[in-house]
Write an enzyme that holds these catalytic residues in place. Sequence first.
Site, PDB file in Angstrom:
ATOM      1  N   ARG A 166      10.960  25.828-105.738  1.00  0.00           N
ATOM      2  CA  ARG A 166       9.728  26.617-105.606  1.00  0.00           C
ATOM      3  C   ARG A 166       9.935  27.773-104.634  1.00  0.00           C
ATOM      4  O   ARG A 166       9.565  28.920-104.923  1.00  0.00           O
ATOM      5  CB  ARG A 166       8.591  25.705-105.108  1.00  0.00           C
ATOM      6  N   ARG A 167      10.514  27.481-103.473  1.00  0.00           N
ATOM      7  CA  ARG A 167      10.760  28.535-102.493  1.00  0.00           C
ATOM      8  C   ARG A 167      11.824  29.515-102.989  1.00  0.00           C
ATOM      9  O   ARG A 167      11.708  30.731-102.786  1.00  0.00           O
ATOM     10  CB  ARG A 167      11.176  27.927-101.155  1.00  0.00           C
ATOM     11  N   LYS A 191       3.025  15.672-100.462  1.00  0.00           N
ATOM     12  CA  LYS A 191       3.731  16.489-101.449  1.00  0.00           C
ATOM     13  C   LYS A 191       4.879  15.718-102.105  1.00  0.00           C
ATOM     14  O   LYS A 191       5.372  16.125-103.157  1.00  0.00           O
ATOM     15  CB  LYS A 191       4.259  17.771-100.813  1.00  0.00           C
ATOM     16  N   ASP A 192       5.326  14.591-101.492  1.00  0.00           N
ATOM     17  CA  ASP A 192       6.408  13.796-102.064  1.00  0.00           C
ATOM     18  C   ASP A 192       5.928  12.809-103.123  1.00  0.00           C
ATOM     19  O   ASP A 192       6.752  12.209-103.822  1.00  0.00           O
ATOM     20  CB  ASP A 192       7.134  13.009-100.963  1.00  0.00           C
ATOM     21  N   THR A 241      18.536  19.811 -88.084  1.00  0.00           N
ATOM     22  CA  THR A 241      19.733  20.224 -88.809  1.00  0.00           C
ATOM     23  C   THR A 241      19.555  21.605 -89.421  1.00  0.00           C
ATOM     24  O   THR A 241      20.432  22.477 -89.332  1.00  0.00           O
ATOM     25  CB  THR A 241      20.070  19.207 -89.907  1.00  0.00           C
ATOM     26  N   CYS A 254       7.751  17.206-108.321  1.00  0.00           N
ATOM     27  CA  CYS A 254       7.569  17.868-107.027  1.00  0.00           C
ATOM     28  C   CYS A 254       8.722  18.805-106.686  1.00  0.00           C
ATOM     29  O   CYS A 254       8.650  19.541-105.714  1.00  0.00           O
ATOM     30  CB  CYS A 254       7.382  16.833-105.918  1.00  0.00           C
TER      31      CYS A 254
END
Length: 314
Positions: free
Chosen positions: A128-129, A80-81, A151, A240
């Site tokens: 996107r989220r 996806k990157d 983290t 992306c």
Amino acid sequence: MNLPIRVGTRASLLARTQSTLVADRIAERLGVEVELVEVTTEGDVNRAPLATLGGAGVFVSALRDALLDGKVDVAVHSLKDLPTGPAAGIALAAVPLREDPRDVLVARDGLTLGELPVGSVVGTGSPRRVAQLHALGLGLEITGIRGNIDTRVGKVTGGELDAVVLARAGLARIDRLDVVTEVIDPIQMLPAPGQGALAVECRSDDTDLVERLREHLEDPFTRAAVDAERAVLATLEAGCSAPVGSLAEVAEGDDGPEVWVRAVTLAPDGGVEIRRSASGPLADAAGVGQRLAAGMLDEGAAALIEPPARRQQA
């Protein structure tokens, strides 16, 4: 004596775990020695939001430079990157079998999205989220977040956030699925194009290695699915970090395997969305994605994808 194949990887736990999976498979199936070589990327040292760094390629370019400079022979990325355009001198040699591509929620008190009270603070660094969370109309407060998996999860367990949204694949690969409180249905949140898949790159002129990696590591159904998803992204001319979700699956059709792809693009606040699906022959996976995205553009998708500054200037 043959020299070992050097596999370039980022230094994070997830990146090293993913690269080790690929390295072990290379060693086993090609019968060669393999060693990992750590490479630091811009995305590892610059803690600014990914969208402000340009999104596409911030985790990729340094690994590709190491390939072209001969410092490594293979590079492993989260697919996806990868930018959707071709890279001179680089071949996407193999796409191994994909992990579950869905997003997941990690929330306090074992809560699901629907159970989070109005005003709950949810962390994600993905436009996107963010857009899809807003589109659900749950009254959540969304805040930006960067950092590795520990983290991000730590901000929930430490009480700083009520929840974070992560990719299930990353948690699965480092054996941390125990923290997941909900696997989010793609009907609610489509994943990023290529999410859950790995990209195995090498120099395009190393034709023998390209062929051997493709023969021994490639999963053709995964390749077809991500080709369709990335064709959506490329046709929309979206990076992306754009508010675009896409998921393709391979199913048996009347004339053999077919690829079925769903895609969505949204306004940043989730108030407007364009959602489509399409299917077609496995051999034309990229074409299916291209045609789907062309239909989205006909409905005005470009206006949703443009950066805010450009929309204000228009």
